[in-house]
Design a protein around this motif. Structure first.
Motif, mmCIF file in Angstrom:
data_model
loop_
_atom_site.group_PDB
_atom_site.id
_atom_site.type_symbol
_atom_site.label_atom_id
_atom_site.label_comp_id
_atom_site.label_asym_id
_atom_site.label_seq_id
_atom_site.Cartn_x
_atom_site.Cartn_y
_atom_site.Cartn_z
ATOM 1 N N ASP A 1 -12.057 -0.591 6.443
ATOM 2 C CA ASP A 1 -11.034 0.116 7.181
ATOM 3 C C ASP A 1 -11.257 0.534 8.691
ATOM 4 O OD1 ASP A 1 -9.004 2.234 7.199
ATOM 5 O OD2 ASP A 1 -10.080 3.908 6.155
ATOM 6 N N ASN B 1 -7.144 9.832 12.807
ATOM 7 C CA ASN B 1 -8.101 9.423 11.809
ATOM 8 C C ASN B 1 -8.309 8.133 11.640
ATOM 9 O OD1 ASN B 1 -7.085 11.606 8.715
ATOM 10 N ND2 ASN B 1 -7.198 12.350 10.826
ATOM 11 N N GLY B 2 -9.825 7.826 11.665
ATOM 12 C CA GLY B 2 -10.186 6.503 11.612
ATOM 13 C C GLY B 2 -11.354 6.261 12.641
ATOM 14 N N TYR C 1 -1.516 12.219 3.988
ATOM 15 C CA TYR C 1 -0.708 12.154 5.327
ATOM 16 C C TYR C 1 0.762 12.690 5.134
ATOM 17 C CZ TYR C 1 -4.596 9.202 6.476
ATOM 18 O OH TYR C 1 -5.758 8.418 6.638
ATOM 19 N N LYS D 1 0.737 -1.176 -0.094
ATOM 20 C CA LYS D 1 0.017 -0.054 0.002
ATOM 21 C C LYS D 1 1.085 1.328 0.132
ATOM 22 C CE LYS D 1 -3.634 2.407 2.436
ATOM 23 N NZ LYS D 1 -4.582 2.790 3.512
#
Ligand code: URP
Ligand code: ZN
Ligand code: ZN
Length: 461
Positions: A314, A336-337, A154, A149
């Motif tokens: 995710d 984030n998430g 970011y 990935k």
């Protein structure tokens, strides 16, 4: 025979049929209208579907990120996932700056081995693409990690530049791996975030306003061009909006091997969530951000028509208390998430199948069969078929369903899907033939899952 599941309807990506399922040594050995052979264990599935266990190809367990650590480790994450009907996942091993890829893999094995309750694999996220790191990609593939990935967002942490991305695309193709992409333009986001903060705009909504749809579609289009130049396949993760989908669709119509996933949050939650009072909007801070709801029908159609091939979660869980709160005075400091590992099957069944947006077979295809094919797990996983691993879910479509943080099993103080309700309940879950969920009871064990060496990329859409 070790076990048999009797009286249910088997659902695959292409068919639904009445059959009993026989299991021996962790594999499916028989599919027949009635299995008379004796078995040590008989699981009753009358009125239920027998589904292949769902596969989640996008999770972040035990991951350091944004000054914090995701709240689920490989035990709590796989346990929660199993309660929701997932029986295999692929997590992102993240290369730290200065690290070799083998060191990154070693670190992720230390997190997962002996902890995961069902089988798992890794993707490798390359964040420091030095020449010797590019040279290491083939060793990683030999280890059974056949997807990499890269992040185009970011800035200052995970992001890499276009040159490095291009080199990875080319080398990954040569060594039989698939490149996966976080598609947002990190340079532009950086400008917009700094401007927002300088103007005193610190609330969670500015997370979304500084990451507009155009930064995603631009990065998607650029990446597709780079993949075409490299002659390489590309898989776009967590695609969130119609504008980016248009890029994928056009590329696929042009015959390019471009694939993409979306996630339940982009199908079911919208940008207004960031305006929830008392800083609760922070619960939805993820990248890409939630979008305007006009995107939803485009994404559902993309799934139904095959332009999007996978629904993953995710799952990147950060608690509200103590973690999301880190950004009270600055949206850019909110980790984030969001969580979702347990709720994917329930959400897609209710919002997709029961609302006639996709068929039940399509659901199986999106959650299990195609992820297994794209990521080199098939034919071992992803279907109810003789010879396949007995990763199976007995699903009762008549039972009431409601999602709450309290009843979820993840290690979290909230769920973004609080109050979603409908029908459908995971009643039994088997992993390699072993019953790991029996109603409300968890029978699985830490370390029961095995690291899966995945096959090289060979998917043809
Ligand atoms: O906000 C998100 N999606 N956090 C997890 C890391 C990533 O970009 O997938
Ligand atoms: Zn991402
Ligand atoms: Zn992610």
């Amino acid at each position: 025979m070790d076990s048999k599941i009797v009286g249910g309807k088997v659902v695959t990506a292409s068919e639904t049929f009445r059959a009993d399922v026989g299991i021996k040594n962790g594999r499916i050995v028989q599919l027949a209208s009635r299995i008379k052979d004796k078995a040590r264990q008989t699981i009753e599935a009358k009125g239920c579907y027998i589904l292949p266990g769902a596969i989640d190809v996008h999770t972040h367990l035990d991951m350091p990120f944004g000054g914090s650590m995701t709240a689920d480790d490989f035990f709590t994450g796989t346990r929660a996932a199993a309660f929701g009907g997932t029986t295999c996942l692929i997590d992102f091993a993240i290369q730290g700056k200065g690290q070799s890829l083998s060191e990154a893999l070693e670190a992720w094995h230390a997190k997962a081995d002996g902890k995961a309750c069902f089988d798992y694999g890794f993707h490798l996220a390359v964040t420091d693409a030095r020449e010797e790191v590019i040279d290491e990609l083939d060793q990683v593939v030999k280890h059974g990690v056949t997807s990499f990935k890269v992040f185009l967002a970011y800035k200052g942490s995970l992001m890499i530049d276009d040159g490095a991305f291009f080199k990875i695309l080319r080398r990954a193709k040569e060594v039989g791996a698939l490149t996966m992409l976080h598609a947002e333009n990190g340079e532009i986001i950086d400008v917009l975030v700094n401007e927002a903060l300088a103007a005193g705009n610190t609330e969670p909504i500015y997370h979304a306003l500084t990451r507009p749809e155009e930064v995603e579609s631009e990065a998607t289009a650029r990446a597709i061009s780079l993949a075409e130049m490299a002659g390489a396949p590309l898989y776009v993760v967590h695609l969130s909006c119609a504008l980016a989908l248009e890029q994928v669709k056009a590329a696929r119509e042009g015959g390019l091997p471009i694939m993409a996933e979306t996630c339940p949050q982009y199908l079911l939650l919208d940008i207004k969530r960031y305006l929830e009072p008392d800083f609760e909007g922070a619960k939805y801070v993820m990248s890409p951000p939630l979008r305007d709801r006009y995107n939803w029908p485009y994404l559902w159609r993309g799934l139904a028509d095959g332009d999007l091939q996978v629904v993953s979660t995710d799952h990147a869980p950060f608690n509200f208390k103590g973690q999301k709160e880190m950004g009270r005075d600055n949206f850019a400091a909110i980790p984030n998430g969001a969580p979702g590992i347990e709720n994917r099957v329930a959400l897609i069944f209710n919002e997709g199948v029961r609302k006639n947006r996709i068929s039940l077979n399509k659901m199986v295809d999106l959650l299990s069969t195609t992820p297994a094919k794209i990521f080199g797990l098939a034919p071992r996983k992803g279907s109810v078929a003789i010879g396949a691993d007995a990763d199976l879910v007995v699903f009762d479509p008549r039972a009431e369903m409601m999602i709450t943080a309290e009843t979820n099993h993840h290690n979290m103080d909230y769920t973004p899907y609080e109050g979603f309700k409908g029908k459908g309940r995971v009643v039994h879950v088997l992993c390699n033939g072993e019953l790991i969920v029996d109603g409300d009871e968890f029978l699985g064990q830490a370390g029961q899952g095995r690291f899966i060496k995945r096959n090289k990329f060979s998917y043809v859409a």
